[in-house]
Enzyme design. Structure first.
Site, PDB file in Angstrom:
ATOM      1  N   LYS A  33      28.718  42.490  44.907  1.00  0.00           N
ATOM      2  CA  LYS A  33      29.593  41.308  44.995  1.00  0.00           C
ATOM      3  C   LYS A  33      28.924  40.071  44.396  1.00  0.00           C
ATOM      4  O   LYS A  33      29.597  39.158  43.905  1.00  0.00           O
ATOM      5  CB  LYS A  33      29.964  41.041  46.458  1.00  0.00           C
ATOM      6  CG  LYS A  33      30.865  42.116  47.064  1.00  0.00           C
ATOM      7  CD  LYS A  33      30.984  41.938  48.576  1.00  0.00           C
ATOM      8  CE  LYS A  33      31.893  42.992  49.206  1.00  0.00           C
ATOM      9  NZ  LYS A  33      31.822  42.988  50.676  1.00  0.00           N
ATOM     10  N   TYR A  45      26.781  38.856  56.303  1.00  0.00           N
ATOM     11  CA  TYR A  45      27.966  38.795  57.178  1.00  0.00           C
ATOM     12  C   TYR A  45      27.648  38.040  58.462  1.00  0.00           C
ATOM     13  O   TYR A  45      27.074  36.962  58.420  1.00  0.00           O
ATOM     14  CB  TYR A  45      28.499  40.214  57.460  1.00  0.00           C
ATOM     15  CG  TYR A  45      28.490  41.056  56.228  1.00  0.00           C
ATOM     16  CD1 TYR A  45      29.320  40.718  55.161  1.00  0.00           C
ATOM     17  CD2 TYR A  45      27.627  42.134  56.070  1.00  0.00           C
ATOM     18  CE1 TYR A  45      29.293  41.445  53.999  1.00  0.00           C
ATOM     19  CE2 TYR A  45      27.606  42.863  54.897  1.00  0.00           C
ATOM     20  CZ  TYR A  45      28.443  42.509  53.884  1.00  0.00           C
ATOM     21  OH  TYR A  45      28.411  43.224  52.734  1.00  0.00           O
ATOM     22  N   VAL A  67      26.361  48.521  52.416  1.00  0.00           N
ATOM     23  CA  VAL A  67      26.434  49.612  53.400  1.00  0.00           C
ATOM     24  C   VAL A  67      25.792  50.915  52.906  1.00  0.00           C
ATOM     25  O   VAL A  67      25.671  51.864  53.670  1.00  0.00           O
ATOM     26  CB  VAL A  67      27.873  49.914  53.902  1.00  0.00           C
ATOM     27  CG1 VAL A  67      28.390  48.827  54.813  1.00  0.00           C
ATOM     28  CG2 VAL A  67      28.806  50.195  52.756  1.00  0.00           C
ATOM     29  N   TYR A  94      37.426  47.151  42.085  1.00  0.00           N
ATOM     30  CA  TYR A  94      36.519  46.815  43.205  1.00  0.00           C
ATOM     31  C   TYR A  94      35.741  48.044  43.683  1.00  0.00           C
ATOM     32  O   TYR A  94      34.535  47.984  43.919  1.00  0.00           O
ATOM     33  CB  TYR A  94      37.344  46.195  44.346  1.00  0.00           C
ATOM     34  CG  TYR A  94      36.553  45.990  45.623  1.00  0.00           C
ATOM     35  CD1 TYR A  94      35.640  44.947  45.730  1.00  0.00           C
ATOM     36  CD2 TYR A  94      36.713  46.852  46.715  1.00  0.00           C
ATOM     37  CE1 TYR A  94      34.890  44.772  46.901  1.00  0.00           C
ATOM     38  CE2 TYR A  94      35.987  46.680  47.877  1.00  0.00           C
ATOM     39  CZ  TYR A  94      35.080  45.634  47.965  1.00  0.00           C
ATOM     40  OH  TYR A  94      34.338  45.458  49.112  1.00  0.00           O
ATOM     41  N   SER A 152      28.062  46.465  48.636  1.00  0.00           N
ATOM     42  CA  SER A 152      28.363  45.032  48.642  1.00  0.00           C
ATOM     43  C   SER A 152      27.375  44.179  47.857  1.00  0.00           C
ATOM     44  O   SER A 152      27.671  43.014  47.571  1.00  0.00           O
ATOM     45  CB  SER A 152      28.388  44.511  50.073  1.00  0.00           C
ATOM     46  OG  SER A 152      29.630  44.791  50.652  1.00  0.00           O
TER      47      SER A 152
HETATM   48  N1  GLN Z   1      32.733  49.038  49.387  1.00  0.00           N
HETATM   49  C1  GLN Z   1      32.427  48.643  50.721  1.00  0.00           C
HETATM   50  C2  GLN Z   1      33.684  48.194  51.445  1.00  0.00           C
HETATM   51  O1  GLN Z   1      34.497  47.560  50.855  1.00  0.00           O
HETATM   52  C3  GLN Z   1      31.398  47.547  50.704  1.00  0.00           C
HETATM   53  C4  GLN Z   1      31.009  47.077  52.090  1.00  0.00           C
HETATM   54  C5  GLN Z   1      29.570  46.702  52.234  1.00  0.00           C
HETATM   55  O2  GLN Z   1      28.672  47.139  51.520  1.00  0.00           O
HETATM   56  N2  GLN Z   1      29.307  45.915  53.258  1.00  0.00           N
HETATM   57  O3  GLN Z   1      33.889  48.477  52.599  1.00  0.00           O
END
Ligand code: GLN
Length: 304
Positions: free
Chosen positions: A67, A240, A258, A189, A64
């Site tokens: 992003k 989050y 993650v 993505y 993530s």
């Molecule tokens: N690629 C992961 C997902 O879409 C990214 C989530 C994350 O790093 N929090 O679930």
């Protein structure tokens, strides 16, 4: 003069002595192959002095954290029009939650939760000739590092198991907030999330967010006003439903993934990244958060 090296060394020691290192994300099977004992930390200051401890040169999946980079590229390409399709409020929900999306008619709460990042991916797919190649070149250019690449095994692994992201993309499509095919947008993505970096590469890439939009070579990628917006979103939405806790404990804008990476920075002072793959129940790196709390407490450096 703060002795960053001394502090990073003691953070690394504390991390290796910690018994409970958190839990590795295994909903993307490829991520589960990583050893939970890994820990790395790297800091670059505004004068570009570098400090490291632990496995700061071992690559991991940035997930993530990517992003922020896709948002930056989209903002650079279409400017403020981005905010017509995604909001800028914290969600207070886990990164993969869908309930608000339905309540709010397909406008994701912010670009750092999955549905928001999928809308940003859709924008890039519409704008770019060769989306995966062009995005990778954008990141390599910011970092001044052509060795940065996607981890195809991780991307394929998530493609096979990313059912919630397929659900999010289909929901967005039903509200008319996804212009391209679900499969095409998610392929982009999943690749974006699979970017592999080590802590040094991550701080090199995020240097521009602490340096008013200018990368380490002093090339401008974002205006000062765009950096203000992105950094504000990182502070309020970068962790989050734990963004409040991160601001409270650490006091820096930043972003987690993650894969166990966290990058955070104090504008005009330093950028730091940690990697420890074990996560806490909110999906943020357990020891990474502890490490950064220790860093800002001991140096007394935070945005507050
Ligand atoms: N690629 C992961 C997902 O879409 C990214 C989530 C994350 O790093 N929090 O679930």
């Amino acid at each position: 003069m703060i002795d960053f090296q001394h502090i990073l060394t003691s953070i690394n020691e504390a991390a290796s002595n910690e018994k409970d290192k958190g839990k590795i994300a295994d909903y993307i099977p490829e991520l589960a192959k990583v050893n939970v004992d890994n820990f790395g930390i790297h800091l670059i200051d505004i004068q570009q002095h570098n400090f490291s401890a632990g496995k700061s040169d071992e690559q991991f999946s940035i997930q993530s954290i990517s992003k922020v980079l896709s948002l930056s590229m989209a903002l650079g390409l279409i400017g403020e029009k981005v905010w017509k399709r995604v909001d800028v409020e914290p969600s207070g929900d886990p990164f993969n939650h869908l309930s608000l999306l339905e309540l709010e008619n397909g406008i994701p709460r912010n670009p750092l939760i999955n549905p928001g990042a999928i809308v940003i991916a859709d924008i890039l797919v519409s704008q770019l000739k060769n989306p995966k190649e062009d995005f990778l070149n954008y990141v390599r250019n910011i970092a001044n590092d052509d060795t940065i690449d996607y981890d195809i095994d991780v991307a394929q692994s998530e493609k096979r198991t990313g059912f919630r992201n397929f659900a999010a993309a289909n929901l967005l499509k039903s509200y008319g907030n996804l212009k391209n095919d679900v499969d095409v947008v998610l392929d982009f993505y999943f690749h974006q999330c699979s970017l592999a970096m080590n802590c040094v590469q991550l701080t090199n890439t995020f240097f521009m967010f602490m340096n008013n939009g200018k990368c380490r070579r002093n090339n401008t990628f974002l205006t000062v006003s765009q950096v203000k917006r992105i950094n504000a979103i990182m502070l309020t939405c970068g962790f989050y439903d734990e963004a409040g806790e991160f601001a409270f404990e650490v006091g820096l804008p930043g972003k987690s993934g993650v894969g166990g990476g966290i990058v955070a920075f104090l504008p005009n002072k330093f950028c730091v990244s940690t990697w420890s793959p074990g996560l806490n129940p909110k999906g943020n790196s357990k020891l990474g958060m502890l490490a950064l709390e220790k860093l800002t407490t001991e140096t007394e450096l935070s945005i507050f």
